[in-house]
Structure formats: structure tokens, C-alpha cells
Write a protein that holds these residues in place. Sequence first.
Motif, PDB file in Angstrom:
ATOM      1  N   PHE A   1      15.776  -2.374  30.191  1.00  0.00           N
ATOM      2  CA  PHE A   1      16.276  -1.566  29.103  1.00  0.00           C
ATOM      3  C   PHE A   1      16.584  -0.412  29.670  1.00  0.00           C
ATOM      4  CE2 PHE A   1      15.620  -3.889  25.392  1.00  0.00           C
ATOM      5  CZ  PHE A   1      14.839  -5.247  25.436  1.00  0.00           C
TER       6      PHE A   1
ATOM      7  N   PHE B   1      14.971   2.638  22.550  1.00  0.00           N
ATOM      8  CA  PHE B   1      15.655   2.131  23.673  1.00  0.00           C
ATOM      9  C   PHE B   1      16.472   1.862  23.181  1.00  0.00           C
ATOM     10  CE2 PHE B   1      12.243   0.547  26.406  1.00  0.00           C
ATOM     11  CZ  PHE B   1      10.783   0.657  26.050  1.00  0.00           C
TER      12      PHE B   1
ATOM     13  N   GLN C   1      12.304  -6.331  31.905  1.00  0.00           N
ATOM     14  CA  GLN C   1      11.813  -7.210  30.918  1.00  0.00           C
ATOM     15  C   GLN C   1      12.088  -8.562  31.594  1.00  0.00           C
ATOM     16  OE1 GLN C   1      11.739  -7.191  26.814  1.00  0.00           O
ATOM     17  NE2 GLN C   1       9.756  -7.532  26.192  1.00  0.00           N
TER      18      GLN C   1
ATOM     19  N   PHE D   1       8.277  -1.150  34.019  1.00  0.00           N
ATOM     20  CA  PHE D   1       8.940   0.123  34.850  1.00  0.00           C
ATOM     21  C   PHE D   1       9.397  -0.221  36.015  1.00  0.00           C
ATOM     22  CE2 PHE D   1       9.192   4.489  35.513  1.00  0.00           C
ATOM     23  CZ  PHE D   1       9.016   4.713  36.839  1.00  0.00           C
TER      24      PHE D   1
ATOM     25  N   GLY E   1       5.302  -8.305  28.671  1.00  0.00           N
ATOM     26  CA  GLY E   1       6.390  -6.452  28.506  1.00  0.00           C
ATOM     27  C   GLY E   1       7.010  -5.946  29.884  1.00  0.00           C
ATOM     28  N   PRO E   2       7.107  -4.920  29.191  1.00  0.00           N
ATOM     29  CA  PRO E   2       9.063  -4.187  29.932  1.00  0.00           C
ATOM     30  C   PRO E   2       8.079  -3.436  31.332  1.00  0.00           C
ATOM     31  CG  PRO E   2       9.121  -3.756  27.568  1.00  0.00           C
ATOM     32  CD  PRO E   2       7.178  -4.547  27.669  1.00  0.00           C
TER      33      PRO E   2
ATOM     34  N   ASP F   1      12.178   6.234  36.506  1.00  0.00           N
ATOM     35  CA  ASP F   1      12.587   7.393  35.732  1.00  0.00           C
ATOM     36  C   ASP F   1      13.294   8.505  36.368  1.00  0.00           C
ATOM     37  OD1 ASP F   1       9.001   9.058  35.134  1.00  0.00           O
ATOM     38  OD2 ASP F   1      11.067   8.342  37.158  1.00  0.00           O
TER      39      ASP F   1
ATOM     40  N   TYR G   1      13.834   0.256  32.400  1.00  0.00           N
ATOM     41  CA  TYR G   1      12.584  -0.739  32.458  1.00  0.00           C
ATOM     42  C   TYR G   1      13.103  -2.734  32.495  1.00  0.00           C
ATOM     43  CZ  TYR G   1       8.751   2.369  29.598  1.00  0.00           C
ATOM     44  OH  TYR G   1       7.887   3.525  30.034  1.00  0.00           O
TER      45      TYR G   1
ATOM     46  N   ILE H   1      14.049   6.717  31.412  1.00  0.00           N
ATOM     47  CA  ILE H   1      13.649   5.315  31.933  1.00  0.00           C
ATOM     48  C   ILE H   1      14.014   4.774  31.752  1.00  0.00           C
ATOM     49  CG2 ILE H   1      11.170   4.398  32.328  1.00  0.00           C
ATOM     50  CD1 ILE H   1      10.018   5.911  30.843  1.00  0.00           C
TER      51      ILE H   1
END
Lengths: 115, 114
Positions: free
Chosen positions: A89, A105, A38, A46, A43-44, A49, A36, A34
Motif C-alpha cells: 500500500f 491509503f 501487509q 512500514f 497489520g501493515p 517513507d 507499507y 509512506i
Amino acid sequence: GESVGLHLPTLSVQEGDNSIINCAYSNSASDYFIWYKQESGKGPQFIIDIRSNMDKRQGQRVTVLLNKTVKHLSLQIAATQPGDSAVYFCAEVGYSGGGADGLTFGKGTHLIIQP
Amino acid sequence: GAGVSQSPSNKVTEKGKDVELRCDPISGHTALYWYRQSLGQGLEFLIYFQGNSAPDKSGLPSDRFSAERTGGSVSTLTIQRTQQEDSAVYLCASSLWGSNQPQHFGDGTRLSIL
């Protein structure tokens, strides 16, 4: 333990250009990844994926490429915009007992979009 | 909103105090995860729940850390006798159960230990 890592901590790109963020993973048994995004104080989020039975997946302005031979993952962002500035990430999902364990991560790449 | 909700958003406390952090997952998500993010670092996995049970607690940094989940929904992460090295952002995520389900994160609790 095995880990997921990123090649470059900071990437600066001109607005409108394409960007590529790279990630190496070491667990050859990994089968789900995945990306991400941020932003500061958040928060991270999405992005996209990919499963290990695929080598490419496209979303809106983003493409993820997976090269299982060299255990490498990349995120391509097309026509970058100021709002793309963030830390990105990659994450690897581990599994046990048929369900999902925690994500592993990398430390992240800071993407800076310059006007 | 339909996202993961965490509270408080910020917590400042004195060394040695206990703190409790709360996570309210996305409705219908049976899997719940806790992570810790130290300044300028990636995310460190702490613990996950499937329903109310936590199959693997080995990611918790010490026995001062504990987590529970009741009713298959809200979870609390408790840190006892806080230390300065506990200062970090504590993030919660939830997902549907099963293979290849993306985890969705809340905005975290920023914990500062004085």
C-alpha cells in the motif's frame, strides 16, 4: 475527497527480478508518503517513507521515487525474494493543526513472487 | 514486544451486541490511530488521538462507534448495537507526534458479526 490510488491490483514477478509498484495521488498539497507491506493476517508493516522535498530515497533493497509534477509515487524492490510476496500500500499523510491526521491509503497491489 | 498490541485478535459476536476493542500503543508514542479494513480493501481512517484528545471524529462511520483514550496510552474502540456491515479488521497504529512520523500498526482485531 482527494485520494491515493494504485495502478495495478496484482503484479507477478520472477524470483530474483526487480519489481516496481506504482501509485498515483491527487492531493498536490501532500508532503509525506509512506509505503507499507501487509502479509496475510498481519497489520501493515512500514517499509520506507519519503518527504515531498525529496525525489528519491533508498533503503535495503527498496527505493521510493516521487514525481511531484505528475503526482506519482513508485516502490522499487530489487532482487525479489519469496518473502516479498504481500500486498503493498502507498499512503499519504494529511495534516491539520500541526500534527498528523490519518493516513489515506490506496487499495493495494498484490505482489506475487514466482519461483 | 515493543510493537503495537491489539486485543482480542479475533472476536465473533451476534448482531446487536456491543463490542470493545483494545489498543496498546508503542511506549512513548503520543499519537494513536484507528483504521478499519474490510475484506480485500484498503484501510479506512476512523479516528486519531493526540494524547487523550481526539480532535477529529468525523471518520467514525456512525454514532454507534466511539473511542476513548485514557492516560495517554491504551485506547478502546467501542461499537454499540453491532451490524453485519461492521465485520472487518480493526487496526490500530501509533506514532511519535509531529510532522513526518511513520505510523506503526498492530496486527488488528478481526471482528465478525453473525
